[in-house]
Write a protein that holds these residues in place. Sequence first.
Motif, mmCIF file in Angstrom:
data_model
loop_
_atom_site.group_PDB
_atom_site.id
_atom_site.type_symbol
_atom_site.label_atom_id
_atom_site.label_comp_id
_atom_site.label_asym_id
_atom_site.label_seq_id
_atom_site.Cartn_x
_atom_site.Cartn_y
_atom_site.Cartn_z
ATOM 1 N N GLY A 1 0.681 -1.167 0.002
ATOM 2 C CA GLY A 1 -0.083 -0.058 -0.014
ATOM 3 C C GLY A 1 0.612 1.264 -0.174
ATOM 4 N N TYR A 2 2.005 1.266 0.767
ATOM 5 C CA TYR A 2 2.623 2.573 0.753
ATOM 6 C C TYR A 2 3.595 2.501 -0.515
ATOM 7 C CZ TYR A 2 1.509 3.444 5.690
ATOM 8 O OH TYR A 2 0.986 4.072 6.762
ATOM 9 N N PHE A 3 3.992 1.592 -1.021
ATOM 10 C CA PHE A 3 4.857 1.731 -2.141
ATOM 11 C C PHE A 3 3.802 2.239 -3.265
ATOM 12 C CE2 PHE A 3 8.210 -0.671 -0.494
ATOM 13 C CZ PHE A 3 9.347 -0.524 -1.670
ATOM 14 N N VAL A 4 2.614 1.778 -3.570
ATOM 15 C CA VAL A 4 1.831 2.069 -4.366
ATOM 16 C C VAL A 4 1.628 3.752 -4.251
ATOM 17 C CG1 VAL A 4 -0.490 2.153 -5.539
ATOM 18 C CG2 VAL A 4 0.769 -0.020 -4.898
ATOM 19 N N GLN A 5 1.313 4.127 -2.899
ATOM 20 C CA GLN A 5 0.828 5.568 -2.659
ATOM 21 C C GLN A 5 2.216 6.313 -2.914
ATOM 22 O OE1 GLN A 5 -1.542 6.152 0.796
ATOM 23 N NE2 GLN A 5 -0.310 8.060 1.253
ATOM 24 N N TRP A 6 3.479 6.005 -2.636
ATOM 25 C CA TRP A 6 4.582 6.713 -3.121
ATOM 26 C C TRP A 6 5.107 6.778 -4.420
ATOM 27 C CZ3 TRP A 6 7.472 4.255 1.848
ATOM 28 C CH2 TRP A 6 6.974 4.711 3.132
ATOM 29 N N LEU A 7 5.085 5.633 -5.041
ATOM 30 C CA LEU A 7 5.967 5.299 -6.137
ATOM 31 C C LEU A 7 4.637 5.594 -7.298
ATOM 32 C CD1 LEU A 7 8.581 3.018 -5.448
ATOM 33 C CD2 LEU A 7 8.813 5.159 -5.630
#
Length: 520
Positions: free
Chosen positions: A482-488
Amino acid sequence: MAAISRCLANGSLSSLSSPTTKHQRSRLRIVSSAVRSPIDSNKITLSCSDLSKWNSNGLSLDETWRERRREDEGRRKETGVVQCSAGLEGIGGRVGRERGGLAISERAKVVAMMAVVMLLCNADRVVMSVAVVPLAAQYGWSSSFVGIVQSSFLWGYVISSMVGGTLADRYGGKRVMACAAALWSLATFLTPLAAHKSTAALLAIRALFGLAEGVAFPTMSTFLPRWFPTHERATAVGISMAGFHLGNVVSFLASPIIMSYIGIKGTFAFFASLGYAWLCVWLLFISNEPHDSPHISRAELDLIQAGRTESKSKSNKFPSLRLLMSKIQMWAIVVANIVNNWGYFVLLSWMPVYFKTVYDVNLKQAAWFSAIPWAVMALSGYVAGASADFLIKSGFSVTLVRKIVQSIGFVGPGVALLCLSFAKTPAVAALLMTIALSLSSFSQAGYFCNVQDVAPKYAGSLHGITNGIGTVAAIISTIGTGYFVQWLGSFQAFLTLTAVLYFSATVFYNLYATGDLIFS
């Protein structure tokens, strides 16, 4: 023939007095034929104890034969069916007919019920993976919070998976699985109500749901070895896991349709009701141990007991955690579990969101694309188990077989995930995910069965410990996605990281894994 071989091994058959009359010799040939015949389920098999009784108690073979025949005829009159033979006929056993009735081996009933409960176990998880899309839109959840909601199931799961095996070892798999199914079905029913009340209530109910489901795998790992000989064990696991993966298919395809008719609350209630229906059948017809079953034939019971891997140690003391972790072979299983859970939960939790985000398909289309890989995985899991059992029965060492299937289970998914970056259509992406998940199912016949190889006496507890550690990795991967998708703004970076972990774990497992007994 297996019964005669066992008698020869312990000397009971070799010491039998030779029949002196032509009539007795004829009867002995009938006995041998009944033991080895896989064709006629009406033939009566004399066990080692029967033959020993004939030899030591002075009974004639005719008397022994008639006594055993009376016992079998009495059993058939009581049940109204012909009891199944338990020779080398596989898990399904032989189906006989008498007076319109059917007789199916108790092993077949056990593995069928285990497959159904594993189907429901996974189906109840996947309902949330589908429902999270409309729930996120309704309540305004961000991608990172969706990851937290999805991972909250694992908060309780990591606790119960560590103690679930110990509970099953102590109280029996039947009882523990029944309690777990009742609790997770209740949590499934309460999930949409909790979401409407508050985010804190939702996270608490999802954690309770995970707490109940966490015991499923350790309990299965303890329960199946009690019912299946070693050469059928991977097949039994494959069938049970096929049910588990079919749960994805059923839930991915049925949930959007059911939601369109009876809404989100009705969908969760529907799947919860299926759990309680299964529970009634399980409590009425399944026994915790083969010798407790009122319907099992003596031949099938002999087959199960002869094929068990028994510990030479009489001690019930569980190995210390320090001793467990001092064995590099155990670390091979732990590492494989970590990486398998990492990759599995990434795909389970995020696949519908992946297709919706990357290819802009609607919820029903995303469900179809998500369901196809799991359907193929159900079949490939059975193929993996049957293939592993075949290789072992053909003379290959257990260690070699575990390493071969585990390598397929990690290298295949790693390559497929790397290729996802080149997929331009949802159809191609679904194909690559199908390859990844179908090959990853070979891990079921690899590290998953490896626990039973190295420590059959403590299989449930050890599986709980290793799966608990693996669940921590699943929490990290689910939230991290979830954080990877939100950041990148992309899934591919995290999928590439997952592929690297697959390759690294393959090397480690092949260097240090073993199929030999370590903890007796």
